[in-house]
Scaffold this motif. Structure first.
Motif, PDB file in Angstrom:
ATOM      1  N   PRO A 244       0.790  -1.161   0.075  1.00  0.00           N
ATOM      2  CA  PRO A 244       0.201  -0.174   0.065  1.00  0.00           C
ATOM      3  C   PRO A 244       0.721   1.234   0.044  1.00  0.00           C
ATOM      4  O   PRO A 244       2.130   1.335  -0.018  1.00  0.00           O
ATOM      5  CB  PRO A 244      -0.756  -0.121   1.470  1.00  0.00           C
ATOM      6  N   VAL A 245       0.256   2.457  -0.263  1.00  0.00           N
ATOM      7  CA  VAL A 245       0.939   3.697  -0.079  1.00  0.00           C
ATOM      8  C   VAL A 245       0.838   3.981   1.217  1.00  0.00           C
ATOM      9  O   VAL A 245      -0.348   4.034   1.885  1.00  0.00           O
ATOM     10  CB  VAL A 245       0.046   4.819  -1.183  1.00  0.00           C
ATOM     11  N   PHE A 246       2.016   4.320   1.926  1.00  0.00           N
ATOM     12  CA  PHE A 246       1.942   4.809   3.304  1.00  0.00           C
ATOM     13  C   PHE A 246       2.038   6.169   3.313  1.00  0.00           C
ATOM     14  O   PHE A 246       2.586   7.152   2.809  1.00  0.00           O
ATOM     15  CB  PHE A 246       2.892   4.270   4.229  1.00  0.00           C
ATOM     16  N   PHE A 282       6.376   5.847   0.965  1.00  0.00           N
ATOM     17  CA  PHE A 282       6.177   6.531   2.158  1.00  0.00           C
ATOM     18  C   PHE A 282       6.275   8.008   1.931  1.00  0.00           C
ATOM     19  O   PHE A 282       7.317   8.696   1.549  1.00  0.00           O
ATOM     20  CB  PHE A 282       7.368   6.169   3.314  1.00  0.00           C
ATOM     21  N   ASN A 283       5.023   8.723   2.143  1.00  0.00           N
ATOM     22  CA  ASN A 283       5.096  10.269   1.806  1.00  0.00           C
ATOM     23  C   ASN A 283       4.318  10.815   3.076  1.00  0.00           C
ATOM     24  O   ASN A 283       3.649  10.378   4.135  1.00  0.00           O
ATOM     25  CB  ASN A 283       4.048  10.082   0.700  1.00  0.00           C
ATOM     26  N   LEU A 284       4.317  12.017   3.032  1.00  0.00           N
ATOM     27  CA  LEU A 284       3.809  13.079   3.973  1.00  0.00           C
ATOM     28  C   LEU A 284       2.604  13.820   3.576  1.00  0.00           C
ATOM     29  O   LEU A 284       2.653  14.247   2.459  1.00  0.00           O
ATOM     30  CB  LEU A 284       4.968  14.057   4.585  1.00  0.00           C
ATOM     31  N   PHE A 285       1.755  14.134   4.565  1.00  0.00           N
ATOM     32  CA  PHE A 285       0.510  14.927   4.062  1.00  0.00           C
ATOM     33  C   PHE A 285       0.884  16.145   5.140  1.00  0.00           C
ATOM     34  O   PHE A 285       0.678  16.049   6.291  1.00  0.00           O
ATOM     35  CB  PHE A 285      -0.731  13.966   4.591  1.00  0.00           C
ATOM     36  N   LEU A 286       1.186  17.315   4.767  1.00  0.00           N
ATOM     37  CA  LEU A 286       1.595  18.508   5.656  1.00  0.00           C
ATOM     38  C   LEU A 286       0.369  19.581   5.288  1.00  0.00           C
ATOM     39  O   LEU A 286      -0.223  19.793   4.465  1.00  0.00           O
ATOM     40  CB  LEU A 286       2.814  19.017   4.742  1.00  0.00           C
ATOM     41  N   CYS A 287       0.511  20.185   6.562  1.00  0.00           N
ATOM     42  CA  CYS A 287      -0.338  21.423   6.995  1.00  0.00           C
ATOM     43  C   CYS A 287       0.385  22.176   8.078  1.00  0.00           C
ATOM     44  O   CYS A 287       0.781  21.748   8.945  1.00  0.00           O
ATOM     45  CB  CYS A 287      -1.527  21.017   7.333  1.00  0.00           C
ATOM     46  N   GLY A 288       0.890  23.537   7.643  1.00  0.00           N
ATOM     47  CA  GLY A 288       1.463  24.255   8.550  1.00  0.00           C
ATOM     48  C   GLY A 288       2.945  24.770   8.277  1.00  0.00           C
ATOM     49  O   GLY A 288       3.277  25.106   7.050  1.00  0.00           O
ATOM     50  N   TYR A 289       3.926  24.770   9.086  1.00  0.00           N
ATOM     51  CA  TYR A 289       5.000  25.461   9.045  1.00  0.00           C
ATOM     52  C   TYR A 289       5.942  24.607   8.832  1.00  0.00           C
ATOM     53  O   TYR A 289       7.095  24.105   9.423  1.00  0.00           O
ATOM     54  CB  TYR A 289       5.339  26.259  10.145  1.00  0.00           C
ATOM     55  N   ASP A 304       8.479  11.964  -0.630  1.00  0.00           N
ATOM     56  CA  ASP A 304       7.528  13.129  -1.184  1.00  0.00           C
ATOM     57  C   ASP A 304       6.408  13.567  -0.182  1.00  0.00           C
ATOM     58  O   ASP A 304       5.953  12.931   0.870  1.00  0.00           O
ATOM     59  CB  ASP A 304       6.970  12.277  -2.287  1.00  0.00           C
ATOM     60  N   TRP A 305       5.693  14.616  -0.723  1.00  0.00           N
ATOM     61  CA  TRP A 305       4.553  15.152   0.184  1.00  0.00           C
ATOM     62  C   TRP A 305       3.361  15.423  -0.574  1.00  0.00           C
ATOM     63  O   TRP A 305       3.500  15.788  -1.847  1.00  0.00           O
ATOM     64  CB  TRP A 305       5.249  15.978   1.041  1.00  0.00           C
TER      65      TRP A 305
END
Length: 319
Positions: A244-246, A282-289, A304-305
């Protein structure tokens, strides 16, 4: 195919938009998240006051029944006591206090009368240093009214919440981020797996997703441990033998802490790759600084993100 890690010309604008999105959320929703937590904590403080006869009888028996009340009692003194300060004042084993604080349990080895002696020391310090400006009934003969008790409980609750403000905000933001991911996926007919489905990460059917998935990884020592992944998504077009995509949901209210914590994701990525190979996503889901230094570091690690303000970029991972 890369989604954002290979597009540094977009980073500056995305950083600005992400900061604006986080600040907007914080101004509009963080206060309510804090207040909701404070209401629940106030109820816990009132329960502690009842158990200790309004802070007049902090006995070993109370600690045995409710070892988790220690943080509340520390915030009931003048001045409020840090963990190490209480250990020093009471001259008790640090392992005793830290187990009560972190695990809300009593020690295993220290038992019987020896345990009661140490607990009694803690109780005496709490009773001696109880804040008379909060617990006004300690200086008078009559019993406190319900109004007195509630007022005292709210003050202690404020102290408790103030000491863990960042986790309260972080947890609320994480819940919101996961809800956004779930909504995006379900709109595209993905199905959420829950605990009772009993499906491991490598058994997920295509078109499903799961939160808080444990993934086993092999350490260099030969030991196998589980690492938690916020979101595991099995693309509809994938085969059963594909991973799966993490996704890791990340939010931040300032630029300083993210650069202190950026190695955490790199370590997790390295562990996943060493166990499952380079095909791991393995990727990031970003919100903020999250500044360019942070993004550049993650990109160099092959992570990646997707920015929350451009959530449709999730499709770039084959979803």
């Amino acid at each position: 195919m890369a989604v954002n890690l290979d597009k540094p010309h977009l980073w500056k604008a995305d950083i600005s938009q992400s900061v604006d999105m986080y600040n907007d959320w914080f101004m509009n929703f963080a206060p309510s998240a804090f207040r909701e937590t404070r209401v629940e904590v106030t109820k816990d403080v009132e329960a502690t006051l009842r158990a200790t006869e309004n802070l007049t009888n902090v006995t070993p028996e109370i600690f045995r029944r409710y070892p988790g009340i220690l943080p509340t009692l520390r915030m009931s003194t003048c001045p409020p006591l840090a963990v190490d300060r209480l250990i020093g004042l009471a001259s008790v084993p640090s392992s005793l206090v830290k187990r009560m604080e972190k695990e809300k349990k009593l020690p295993i080895r220290l038992q019987g009368n020896a345990l009661d002696i140490e607990l009694r020391k803690i109780g005496k310090i709490i009773e001696r240093m109880a804040d008379p400006d909060i617990f006004t009934w300690l200086n008078r003969s009559e019993s406190p009214s319900q109004t007195d008790i509630y007022r005292a409980a709210t003050i202690v609750a404020d102290r408790l919440c103030g000491s863990v403000t960042n986790p309260i905000i972080r947890n609320a933001q994480e819940r919101r981020q996961l809800a956004a991911i779930q909504n995006w996926l379900e709109t595209r007919q993905y199905r959420k797996l829950v605990g009772q489905d009993g499906v491991k990460f490598d058994q997920m059917p295509p078109g499903t997703f799961c939160f808080r998935m444990n993934v086993p990884i092999n350490l260099e020592t030969g030991k196998v441990i589980n690492i938690p992944v916020d979101v595991a998504i099995k693309p509809k077009s994938s085969s059963m033998d594909e991973l799966p995509v993490f996704l890791e949901a990340k939010s931040a209210g300032d630029f300083t802490n993210v650069n202190k914590r950026r190695k955490e994701e790199a370590i997790k990525m390295s562990q996943l790759r060493s166990t499952y190979g380079d095909q791991v996503q393995f990727n990031l889901f970003l919100c903020g600084y999250f500044d360019s230094g942070y993004l550049g570091y993650e990109a160099a690690e092959g992570i990646d993100w997707v920015w929350e303000h451009r959530i449709d970029d999730l499709a770039g991972f084959g979803l």
